[in-house]
Write a protein that holds these residues in place. Structure first.
Motif, PDB file in Angstrom:
ATOM      1  N   SER A  13      -4.054  -1.949  -2.650  1.00 37.95           N
ATOM      2  CA  SER A  13      -3.678  -1.225  -3.861  1.00 37.95           C
ATOM      3  C   SER A  13      -2.192  -0.879  -3.823  1.00 37.95           C
ATOM      4  CB  SER A  13      -4.508   0.052  -4.009  1.00 37.95           C
ATOM      5  OG  SER A  13      -4.072   1.035  -3.103  1.00 37.95           O
ATOM      6  N   ALA A  14      -1.615  -0.755  -4.988  1.00 37.03           N
ATOM      7  CA  ALA A  14      -0.193  -0.418  -5.092  1.00 37.03           C
ATOM      8  C   ALA A  14       0.093   0.935  -4.445  1.00 37.03           C
ATOM      9  CB  ALA A  14       0.244  -0.417  -6.550  1.00 37.03           C
ATOM     10  N   THR A  15      -0.815   1.869  -4.591  1.00 33.09           N
ATOM     11  CA  THR A  15      -0.627   3.207  -4.021  1.00 33.09           C
ATOM     12  C   THR A  15      -0.580   3.148  -2.498  1.00 33.09           C
ATOM     13  OG1 THR A  15      -1.812   4.167  -5.891  1.00 33.09           O
ATOM     14  CG2 THR A  15      -1.585   5.547  -3.938  1.00 33.09           C
ATOM     15  N   VAL A  16      -1.504   2.406  -1.904  1.00 34.12           N
ATOM     16  CA  VAL A  16      -1.534   2.283  -0.447  1.00 34.12           C
ATOM     17  C   VAL A  16      -0.299   1.533   0.038  1.00 34.12           C
ATOM     18  CG1 VAL A  16      -2.789   1.270   1.505  1.00 34.12           C
ATOM     19  CG2 VAL A  16      -4.045   2.466  -0.298  1.00 34.12           C
ATOM     20  N   GLU A  18       2.655   1.379  -1.359  1.00 36.43           N
ATOM     21  CA  GLU A  18       3.823   2.265  -1.469  1.00 36.43           C
ATOM     22  C   GLU A  18       3.850   3.278  -0.329  1.00 36.43           C
ATOM     23  OE1 GLU A  18       3.492   3.886  -5.401  1.00 36.43           O
ATOM     24  OE2 GLU A  18       3.938   1.948  -6.341  1.00 36.43           O
ATOM     25  N   ALA A  19       2.688   3.819   0.022  1.00 38.40           N
ATOM     26  CA  ALA A  19       2.614   4.771   1.135  1.00 38.40           C
ATOM     27  C   ALA A  19       2.960   4.089   2.454  1.00 38.40           C
ATOM     28  CB  ALA A  19       1.220   5.399   1.207  1.00 38.40           C
ATOM     29  N   GLN A  21       4.897   1.504   2.770  1.00 35.82           N
ATOM     30  CA  GLN A  21       6.334   1.226   2.731  1.00 35.82           C
ATOM     31  C   GLN A  21       7.138   2.461   3.143  1.00 35.82           C
ATOM     32  OE1 GLN A  21       8.203  -1.858   1.755  1.00 35.82           O
ATOM     33  NE2 GLN A  21       9.467  -0.565   3.062  1.00 35.82           N
ATOM     34  N   ARG A  22       6.751   3.622   2.629  1.00 30.08           N
ATOM     35  CA  ARG A  22       7.452   4.860   3.003  1.00 30.08           C
ATOM     36  C   ARG A  22       7.305   5.135   4.499  1.00 30.08           C
ATOM     37  NH1 ARG A  22       5.024   6.526  -1.763  1.00 30.08           N
ATOM     38  NH2 ARG A  22       3.435   7.691  -0.603  1.00 30.08           N
TER      39      ARG A  22
END
Length: 63
Positions: A13-16, A18-19, A21-22
């Motif tokens: 998922s995009a949310t996972v 992005e997390a 990546q951070r």
């Protein structure tokens, strides 16, 4: 001899992503390296992966 690497397409998922990546940025890793790190840690913690043997440092490694 380093372990063989295999490519594997991952749907995430995009949310996972992005997390991850951070988190990878915080740890100075690529997202791919961070995902592998987290997977290895989880496998080790659950007794699914034996610890890797660590090669002792030599003088050549410190140059």
């Amino acid at each position: 001899m380093p372990a063989e690497k295999k490519a594997y397409p991952l749907r995430i998922s995009a949310t996972v992503l992005e997390a991850m990546q951070r988190w990878a940025d915080d740890e100075l890793r690529s997202v791919n390296a961070q995902i592998e790190f987290v997977l290895r840690q989880a496998l080790h913690n659950n007794g699914r992966l034996k610890p890797a043997k660590v090669k002792p440092l030599t003088d050549d490694d410190t140059r």
